[in-house]
Design a protein around this motif. Structure first.
Motif, PDB file in Angstrom:
ATOM      1  N   PRO A 157      -8.178 -25.878  12.107  1.00 33.95           N
ATOM      2  CA  PRO A 157      -9.587 -26.020  12.488  1.00 33.95           C
ATOM      3  C   PRO A 157     -10.467 -26.296  11.271  1.00 33.95           C
ATOM      4  N   ILE A 158     -11.472 -27.103  11.475  1.00 30.53           N
ATOM      5  CA  ILE A 158     -12.369 -27.487  10.387  1.00 30.53           C
ATOM      6  C   ILE A 158     -13.056 -26.262   9.768  1.00 30.53           C
ATOM      7  N   GLU A 159     -13.214 -25.195  10.556  1.00 26.97           N
ATOM      8  CA  GLU A 159     -13.840 -23.976  10.045  1.00 26.97           C
ATOM      9  C   GLU A 159     -13.016 -23.337   8.936  1.00 26.97           C
ATOM     10  N   LYS A 160     -11.711 -23.576   8.933  1.00 23.23           N
ATOM     11  CA  LYS A 160     -10.856 -23.013   7.883  1.00 23.23           C
ATOM     12  C   LYS A 160     -10.848 -23.875   6.626  1.00 23.23           C
ATOM     13  N   ILE A 161     -11.493 -25.043   6.694  1.00 23.82           N
ATOM     14  CA  ILE A 161     -11.505 -25.972   5.567  1.00 23.82           C
ATOM     15  C   ILE A 161     -12.829 -25.917   4.816  1.00 23.82           C
ATOM     16  N   VAL A 162     -13.930 -25.879   5.543  1.00 23.16           N
ATOM     17  CA  VAL A 162     -15.247 -25.935   4.901  1.00 23.16           C
ATOM     18  C   VAL A 162     -15.540 -24.634   4.169  1.00 23.16           C
ATOM     19  N   SER A 163     -16.327 -24.740   3.144  1.00 20.56           N
ATOM     20  CA  SER A 163     -16.700 -23.578   2.345  1.00 20.56           C
ATOM     21  C   SER A 163     -17.609 -22.654   3.146  1.00 20.56           C
ATOM     22  N   PRO A 164     -17.399 -21.342   3.030  1.00 18.81           N
ATOM     23  CA  PRO A 164     -18.282 -20.406   3.721  1.00 18.81           C
ATOM     24  C   PRO A 164     -19.592 -20.187   2.954  1.00 18.81           C
ATOM     25  N   TYR A 165     -19.714 -20.804   1.776  1.00 15.52           N
ATOM     26  CA  TYR A 165     -20.896 -20.612   0.944  1.00 15.52           C
ATOM     27  C   TYR A 165     -21.948 -21.682   1.240  1.00 15.52           C
ATOM     28  N   PRO A 166     -23.225 -21.369   0.961  1.00 21.71           N
ATOM     29  CA  PRO A 166     -24.299 -22.295   1.322  1.00 21.71           C
ATOM     30  C   PRO A 166     -24.499 -23.459   0.342  1.00 21.71           C
ATOM     31  N   TYR A 167     -23.711 -23.540  -0.715  1.00 20.75           N
ATOM     32  CA  TYR A 167     -23.928 -24.559  -1.741  1.00 20.75           C
ATOM     33  C   TYR A 167     -23.545 -25.944  -1.245  1.00 20.75           C
ATOM     34  N   LYS A 168     -24.359 -26.933  -1.625  1.00 22.64           N
ATOM     35  CA  LYS A 168     -24.112 -28.311  -1.201  1.00 22.64           C
ATOM     36  C   LYS A 168     -23.151 -29.039  -2.143  1.00 22.64           C
ATOM     37  N   THR A 169     -23.098 -28.618  -3.401  1.00 20.23           N
ATOM     38  CA  THR A 169     -22.229 -29.278  -4.375  1.00 20.23           C
ATOM     39  C   THR A 169     -21.492 -28.232  -5.207  1.00 20.23           C
ATOM     40  N   ALA A 170     -20.435 -28.658  -5.849  1.00 13.76           N
ATOM     41  CA  ALA A 170     -19.689 -27.767  -6.741  1.00 13.76           C
ATOM     42  C   ALA A 170     -20.568 -27.354  -7.925  1.00 13.76           C
ATOM     43  N   GLU A 171     -21.394 -28.279  -8.394  1.00  7.25           N
ATOM     44  CA  GLU A 171     -22.283 -27.956  -9.522  1.00  7.25           C
ATOM     45  C   GLU A 171     -23.288 -26.877  -9.126  1.00  7.25           C
ATOM     46  N   GLU A 172     -23.838 -26.962  -7.939  1.00  5.60           N
ATOM     47  CA  GLU A 172     -24.777 -25.941  -7.455  1.00  5.60           C
ATOM     48  C   GLU A 172     -24.079 -24.577  -7.374  1.00  5.60           C
ATOM     49  N   HIS A 173     -22.847 -24.547  -6.910  1.00  3.26           N
ATOM     50  CA  HIS A 173     -22.080 -23.310  -6.824  1.00  3.26           C
ATOM     51  C   HIS A 173     -21.800 -22.766  -8.222  1.00  3.26           C
ATOM     52  N   TYR A 174     -21.380 -23.632  -9.140  1.00  2.00           N
ATOM     53  CA  TYR A 174     -21.118 -23.217 -10.521  1.00  2.00           C
ATOM     54  C   TYR A 174     -22.376 -22.619 -11.159  1.00  2.00           C
ATOM     55  N   ASN A 175     -23.502 -23.299 -10.993  1.00  2.00           N
ATOM     56  CA  ASN A 175     -24.749 -22.805 -11.588  1.00  2.00           C
ATOM     57  C   ASN A 175     -25.140 -21.439 -11.025  1.00  2.00           C
ATOM     58  N   ALA A 176     -24.928 -21.211  -9.739  1.00  2.00           N
ATOM     59  CA  ALA A 176     -25.226 -19.910  -9.131  1.00  2.00           C
ATOM     60  C   ALA A 176     -24.307 -18.832  -9.709  1.00  2.00           C
ATOM     61  N   LEU A 177     -23.021 -19.142  -9.856  1.00  2.00           N
ATOM     62  CA  LEU A 177     -22.085 -18.176 -10.444  1.00  2.00           C
ATOM     63  C   LEU A 177     -22.430 -17.892 -11.901  1.00  2.00           C
ATOM     64  N   MET A 178     -22.824 -18.915 -12.647  1.00  2.00           N
ATOM     65  CA  MET A 178     -23.185 -18.725 -14.061  1.00  2.00           C
ATOM     66  C   MET A 178     -24.452 -17.878 -14.172  1.00  2.00           C
ATOM     67  N   ALA A 179     -25.422 -18.098 -13.303  1.00  2.98           N
ATOM     68  CA  ALA A 179     -26.653 -17.292 -13.329  1.00  2.98           C
ATOM     69  C   ALA A 179     -26.330 -15.829 -13.032  1.00  2.98           C
ATOM     70  N   GLU A 180     -25.459 -15.592 -12.063  1.00  4.12           N
ATOM     71  CA  GLU A 180     -25.032 -14.231 -11.727  1.00  4.12           C
ATOM     72  C   GLU A 180     -24.287 -13.581 -12.898  1.00  4.12           C
ATOM     73  N   THR A 181     -23.460 -14.345 -13.562  1.00  5.36           N
ATOM     74  CA  THR A 181     -22.701 -13.848 -14.710  1.00  5.36           C
ATOM     75  C   THR A 181     -23.627 -13.497 -15.867  1.00  5.36           C
ATOM     76  N   LYS A 182     -24.595 -14.364 -16.139  1.00  4.69           N
ATOM     77  CA  LYS A 182     -25.550 -14.103 -17.232  1.00  4.69           C
ATOM     78  C   LYS A 182     -26.410 -12.879 -16.926  1.00  4.69           C
ATOM     79  N   LYS A 183     -26.773 -12.712 -15.669  1.00  2.00           N
ATOM     80  CA  LYS A 183     -27.558 -11.541 -15.269  1.00  2.00           C
ATOM     81  C   LYS A 183     -26.778 -10.249 -15.522  1.00  2.00           C
ATOM     82  N   ALA A 184     -25.441 -10.336 -15.407  1.00  2.00           N
ATOM     83  CA  ALA A 184     -24.582  -9.165 -15.630  1.00  2.00           C
ATOM     84  C   ALA A 184     -24.169  -9.021 -17.103  1.00  2.00           C
TER      85      ALA A 184
END
Length: 190
Positions: free
Chosen positions: A114-141
């Motif tokens: 099923p396509i639901e098992k393929i698509v990302s469960p995260y709200p990010y539109k691009t890999a770069e957007e996801h990376y930037n969110a993870l980096m911001a979270e990491t820097k905050k910690a």
């Protein structure tokens, strides 16, 4: 006497192997049992499945598919229909060029991921957007951690990719048409 026992044992082992092979082949010595689709492999090895170019019962073929088209690009309205690739997975499409496998065989129209098992469960539109969110979270910690050779975690060992039966990217379970709607229009044309 030991030589006679050894020869008798080898003969018995060969007879058993031939009998088992015939049983696995549907009772036909040297032949493959007919089957529709499935993930057998098509040319010996895993399954010895005889592939059919006739649609499975209950499946109406499209007016044109990737094996009958004159121009793939003009068939865009069919690309997301599993019948366009004759219900084949990417690996099965690759097998059309192997050995005595008939070109244009039909796969199993009832299996897919099923396509639901393929698509990302995260709200990010691009890999770069996801990376930037993870980096911001990491820097905050207080990170990211800058490792040296001495502080680098020990990740050595023997690793094997697992879960091939559930893995969509491996290409043996997901139908080719399932991925098409996830691609951008530009990428769909490639």
């Amino acid at each position: 006497m030991n030589l006679i026992r050894s020869v008798a044992f080898v003969g018995l082992a060969l007879a058993c192997a031939v009998a088992l092979n015939a049983q696995e082949q549907g009772g036909r010595a040297g032949g493959a049992a007919p089957a529709q689709g499935g993930g057998g492999g098509g040319r010996g090895g895993r399954g010895n499945v005889v592939r059919s170019t006739t649609p499975p019962p209950g499946v109406t073929p499209l007016p044109v598919d990737m094996f009958t088209t004159k121009n793939f690009y003009l068939d865009r309205q069919y690309w997301a229909d599993k019948r366009y690739a004759r219900c084949n997975t990417p690996n099965e499409l690759w097998q059309h060029n192997l050995g005595t496998t008939p070109l244009g065989f039909w796969g199993d129209c009832n299996s897919d991921i099923p396509i639901e098992k393929i698509v990302s469960p995260y709200p990010y539109k691009t890999a770069e957007e996801h990376y930037n969110a993870l980096m911001a979270e990491t820097k905050k910690a207080g990170g990211p951690t800058q490792h040296t050779w001495q502080t680098l975690p020990k990740w050595d060992g023997f690793y094997v990719r697992g879960g091939l039966n559930d893995s969509w990217i491996y290409g043996s379970k997901m139908k080719a048409n399932t991925l098409v709607p996830l691609l951008t229009p530009e990428y769909q044309k490639r």
